[in-house]
Design an enzyme around this catalytic site. Sequence first.
Site, short mmCIF file in Angstrom:
data_model
loop_
_atom_site.label_atom_id
_atom_site.label_comp_id
_atom_site.label_asym_id
_atom_site.label_seq_id
_atom_site.Cartn_x
_atom_site.Cartn_y
_atom_site.Cartn_z
N HIS A 19 0.83 -1.21 0.00
CA HIS A 19 0.00 0.00 0.00
C HIS A 19 0.87 1.26 0.00
O HIS A 19 0.42 2.32 -0.46
CB HIS A 19 -0.99 -0.05 1.16
CG HIS A 19 -1.98 -1.18 1.02
ND1 HIS A 19 -2.50 -1.87 2.07
CD2 HIS A 19 -2.50 -1.78 -0.11
CE1 HIS A 19 -3.32 -2.82 1.63
NE2 HIS A 19 -3.33 -2.79 0.31
N HIS A 42 -7.49 -7.92 -7.94
CA HIS A 42 -7.81 -8.83 -6.84
C HIS A 42 -8.05 -7.93 -5.62
O HIS A 42 -7.15 -7.69 -4.82
CB HIS A 42 -6.66 -9.80 -6.57
CG HIS A 42 -6.34 -10.70 -7.72
ND1 HIS A 42 -5.74 -10.26 -8.88
CD2 HIS A 42 -6.58 -12.03 -7.90
CE1 HIS A 42 -5.60 -11.27 -9.72
NE2 HIS A 42 -6.10 -12.37 -9.15
N ASP A 166 -2.75 -8.22 -7.45
CA ASP A 166 -2.41 -8.69 -6.10
C ASP A 166 -3.11 -10.01 -5.80
O ASP A 166 -3.98 -10.08 -4.93
CB ASP A 166 -2.82 -7.58 -5.10
CG ASP A 166 -2.54 -7.97 -3.66
OD1 ASP A 166 -1.64 -8.80 -3.42
OD2 ASP A 166 -3.24 -7.44 -2.77
N1 SAM Z 1 -5.66 -6.29 -2.97
C1 SAM Z 1 -6.22 -6.48 -1.63
C2 SAM Z 1 -5.59 -5.45 -0.72
O1 SAM Z 1 -4.45 -5.06 -0.94
O2 SAM Z 1 -6.28 -5.02 0.22
C3 SAM Z 1 -5.96 -7.88 -1.12
C4 SAM Z 1 -6.31 -8.96 -2.10
S1 SAM Z 1 -6.07 -10.59 -1.55
C5 SAM Z 1 -4.34 -10.76 -1.48
C6 SAM Z 1 -6.47 -11.49 -3.00
C7 SAM Z 1 -7.98 -11.46 -3.32
O3 SAM Z 1 -8.15 -11.99 -4.64
C8 SAM Z 1 -8.84 -12.31 -2.42
O4 SAM Z 1 -9.88 -11.52 -1.89
C9 SAM Z 1 -9.41 -13.40 -3.34
O5 SAM Z 1 -10.74 -13.76 -3.03
C10 SAM Z 1 -9.36 -12.71 -4.69
N2 SAM Z 1 -9.27 -13.59 -5.87
C11 SAM Z 1 -8.74 -14.84 -5.96
N3 SAM Z 1 -8.75 -15.26 -7.23
C12 SAM Z 1 -9.27 -14.25 -7.97
C13 SAM Z 1 -9.49 -14.05 -9.35
N4 SAM Z 1 -9.17 -15.01 -10.24
N5 SAM Z 1 -10.01 -12.88 -9.78
C14 SAM Z 1 -10.34 -11.91 -8.88
N6 SAM Z 1 -10.15 -12.03 -7.53
C15 SAM Z 1 -9.63 -13.19 -7.09
#
Ligand code: SAM
Length: 279
Positions: A19, A42, A166
């Site tokens: 961040h 993500h 991410d």
């Molecule tokens: N970017 C967020 C942050 O910095 O606050 C954290 C994201 S977390 C590491 C990864 C997220 O990606 C999870 O909520 C998961 O459910 C989601 N996710 C997993 N596979 C995905 C996909 N193929 N497309 C979109 N989201 C996905």
Amino acid sequence: MLSYLHAFHAGNFADVQKHAVLTLALSMMQAKPSAIACFDTHAGSAVYDLESERARKTAEADAGVQKLWASRNGLVSSDWQPVMQMLSRLNAGEGRLTVYPGSPAWIRQFLRPGDALTAFELHPAESGQLADWATEHGARVLHEDGLKGLLRRLPPSQPRLLTLIDPSYEIKSEYLDVADTLQKAWQKCRHGVYLIWYPVLTSHLQTALKQAVKDSSLRKVWCSEVHLRMPPERGMTGSGMLVVNPPWGFGDRFSAMIEDIAGDQALGISHECSWLIPE
Ligand code: SAM
């Protein structure tokens, strides 16, 4: 497989690095007035309760953003200011933080009229929470695969692009999927700024991603890694960010931010950065 929930990890040392990269990139890009399309492939659920059962189970924020918050009066780099403003706004008191923003909330803080945020999230419950948050905050939420969805929407109608990638890397193939998507996205929008997070693991799975990016036709890829000074024997020992097309001077300003929080009294991390692919 969607078993990962960011609520267990929100505000950990990796989030602090990710961040900080995100907020610095956005504030540097906004030195120019032209509009920016922001994509968060993500996104997670946008806001996290640091007192929740999930957060307290791992207590990861205690060694991350809580340390950053505790050392806020000694921070030298003025680039921490937008971070501190956001944390102050979400948390009323001077004591421990109870609320931590996820990436869509960090991006939203910077949006100007004309800028736009599209956030992808595949997990049904996370996506639902994100959509609730977005109705009040003016972001577009899409319940679909973030990598494929990004490619479908490039190039954007706005003149500039910022993308955060991410993933949770629950599936080993995601390392190469990310590299492949990055190459395709760059071909559609070469001037875009792309931020890619990856874990630094004792298994070294992340080297597949870094090598694939090195072997691609991309240019100007800067790499930052923070490493825990007291790492676990197995698992995640650090956190990495690739920054494609960083704004001029980004590396020096980001290194100054990390220098503020690297000591044992703060996050207990060391920082390495260099061009993965030179300018
Ligand atoms: N970017 C967020 C942050 O910095 O606050 C954290 C994201 S977390 C590491 C990864 C997220 O990606 C999870 O909520 C998961 O459910 C989601 N996710 C997993 N596979 C995905 C996909 N193929 N497309 C979109 N989201 C996905």
